[in-house]
Design a protein around this motif. Structure first.
Motif, mmCIF file in Angstrom:
data_model
loop_
_atom_site.group_PDB
_atom_site.id
_atom_site.type_symbol
_atom_site.label_atom_id
_atom_site.label_comp_id
_atom_site.label_asym_id
_atom_site.label_seq_id
_atom_site.Cartn_x
_atom_site.Cartn_y
_atom_site.Cartn_z
ATOM 1 N N LEU A 25 1.021 -1.320 -0.027
ATOM 2 C CA LEU A 25 0.110 0.076 0.087
ATOM 3 C C LEU A 25 0.792 1.259 0.080
ATOM 4 N N ILE A 26 2.032 1.273 0.817
ATOM 5 C CA ILE A 26 3.128 2.390 0.739
ATOM 6 C C ILE A 26 3.519 2.482 -0.539
ATOM 7 N N LEU A 27 3.761 1.415 -1.408
ATOM 8 C CA LEU A 27 4.458 1.843 -2.873
ATOM 9 C C LEU A 27 3.342 2.130 -3.454
ATOM 10 N N ILE A 28 2.042 1.530 -3.537
ATOM 11 C CA ILE A 28 0.970 2.141 -4.462
ATOM 12 C C ILE A 28 0.680 3.528 -4.049
ATOM 13 N N ALA A 29 0.721 3.961 -2.902
ATOM 14 C CA ALA A 29 0.479 5.442 -2.705
ATOM 15 C C ALA A 29 1.398 6.188 -3.174
ATOM 16 N N GLY A 30 2.832 5.878 -3.107
ATOM 17 C CA GLY A 30 3.912 6.524 -3.613
ATOM 18 C C GLY A 30 3.801 6.863 -4.856
ATOM 19 N N GLY B 38 1.416 14.318 -9.518
ATOM 20 C CA GLY B 38 2.025 15.659 -9.377
ATOM 21 C C GLY B 38 2.952 16.037 -8.308
ATOM 22 N N ALA B 39 2.606 15.275 -6.973
ATOM 23 C CA ALA B 39 3.292 15.593 -5.955
ATOM 24 C C ALA B 39 4.893 14.668 -5.786
ATOM 25 N N ARG B 40 5.755 15.047 -6.498
ATOM 26 C CA ARG B 40 6.769 14.315 -6.854
ATOM 27 C C ARG B 40 7.594 14.022 -5.625
ATOM 28 N N ARG B 41 7.816 15.052 -4.633
ATOM 29 C CA ARG B 41 8.611 14.804 -3.369
ATOM 30 C C ARG B 41 8.247 13.837 -2.637
ATOM 31 N N MET B 42 6.857 13.866 -2.111
ATOM 32 C CA MET B 42 6.237 12.895 -1.309
ATOM 33 C C MET B 42 6.025 11.522 -1.884
ATOM 34 N N GLY B 43 5.958 11.367 -3.415
ATOM 35 C CA GLY B 43 5.903 10.205 -4.027
ATOM 36 C C GLY B 43 7.048 9.390 -4.058
ATOM 37 N N HIS B 44 8.090 10.413 -4.457
ATOM 38 C CA HIS B 44 9.566 9.818 -4.292
ATOM 39 C C HIS B 44 9.884 9.338 -2.827
ATOM 40 N N LEU B 45 9.591 9.839 -1.935
ATOM 41 C CA LEU B 45 9.775 9.472 -0.414
ATOM 42 C C LEU B 45 9.015 8.147 -0.114
ATOM 43 N N LEU B 46 7.815 8.072 -0.623
ATOM 44 C CA LEU B 46 7.217 6.758 -0.376
ATOM 45 C C LEU B 46 7.651 5.658 -1.059
ATOM 46 N N LEU B 47 7.887 5.959 -2.332
ATOM 47 C CA LEU B 47 8.655 4.754 -3.148
ATOM 48 C C LEU B 47 9.589 4.298 -2.558
ATOM 49 N N GLY B 48 10.402 5.153 -2.194
ATOM 50 C CA GLY B 48 11.835 4.912 -1.520
ATOM 51 C C GLY B 48 11.930 4.205 -0.211
ATOM 52 N N LEU B 49 10.954 4.504 0.655
ATOM 53 C CA LEU B 49 10.936 3.899 2.087
ATOM 54 C C LEU B 49 10.264 2.576 1.490
ATOM 55 N N GLY B 50 9.083 2.572 0.805
ATOM 56 C CA GLY B 50 8.563 0.989 0.340
ATOM 57 C C GLY B 50 9.538 0.172 -0.116
ATOM 58 N N LEU B 51 10.473 0.680 -1.150
ATOM 59 C CA LEU B 51 11.550 -0.123 -1.726
ATOM 60 C C LEU B 51 12.592 -0.530 -0.870
ATOM 61 N N LEU B 52 12.852 0.122 0.023
ATOM 62 C CA LEU B 52 14.010 -0.012 0.942
ATOM 63 C C LEU B 52 13.500 -1.104 1.954
ATOM 64 N N SER B 53 12.238 -0.759 2.397
ATOM 65 C CA SER B 53 11.630 -1.816 3.324
ATOM 66 C C SER B 53 11.394 -2.957 2.990
ATOM 67 N N LEU B 54 11.003 -3.268 1.678
ATOM 68 C CA LEU B 54 10.733 -4.590 0.874
ATOM 69 C C LEU B 54 12.267 -5.188 0.842
ATOM 70 N N LEU B 55 13.169 -4.398 0.494
ATOM 71 C CA LEU B 55 14.343 -4.900 0.041
ATOM 72 C C LEU B 55 15.046 -5.662 1.621
ATOM 73 N N ALA B 56 14.924 -4.717 2.718
ATOM 74 C CA ALA B 56 15.354 -5.262 3.705
ATOM 75 C C ALA B 56 14.824 -6.508 4.479
ATOM 76 N N VAL B 57 13.407 -6.483 4.152
ATOM 77 C CA VAL B 57 12.674 -7.786 4.564
ATOM 78 C C VAL B 57 13.117 -9.004 3.720
ATOM 79 N N ALA B 58 13.265 -8.752 2.632
ATOM 80 C CA ALA B 58 13.564 -9.891 1.445
ATOM 81 C C ALA B 58 15.154 -10.340 1.620
ATOM 82 N N VAL B 59 16.229 -9.441 2.106
ATOM 83 C CA VAL B 59 17.526 -9.842 2.143
ATOM 84 C C VAL B 59 17.889 -10.193 3.630
ATOM 85 N N LEU B 60 17.559 -9.247 4.840
ATOM 86 C CA LEU B 60 17.873 -9.530 5.821
ATOM 87 C C LEU B 60 17.162 -10.694 6.653
#
Length: 80
Positions: free
Chosen positions: A21-26, A33-55
């Motif tokens: 849901l965080i990725l979809i919201a981003g 058009g809310a580029r700053r908040m969209g990039h923030l949510l996409l980055g947060l969601g991707l880093l969280s998914l990567l952390a859960v998948a790798v660590l």
């Protein structure tokens, strides 16, 4: 009604679904058009998914639960 609301709430707040849901919201914020908040949510969601998948996050969360109570000592001799 509270049973249904509880089921819907749990479905939306499960960790995997919440990250999705965080990725979809981003992504939707980027489209809106809310580029700053969209990039923030996409980055947060991707880093969280990567952390859960790798660590080993699941193991890290289980250690305090397993160490909460000491293991029972082995019984000495015959029980009967």
């Amino acid at each position: 009604m509270s049973f249904v609301a509880g089921k819907i709430f749990w479905y939306l707040t499960q960790p995997g679904n919440l990250l999705l849901l965080i990725l979809i919201a981003g992504w939707l914020l980027l489209l809106a058009g809310a580029r700053r908040m969209g990039h923030l949510l996409l980055g947060l969601g991707l880093l969280s998914l990567l952390a859960v998948a790798v660590l080993p996050v699941g193991s890290w969360l289980m250690v305090p639960l397993e160490d909460r109570f000491p293991a029972r000592p082995a019984l000495e001799g015959e029980v009967d």
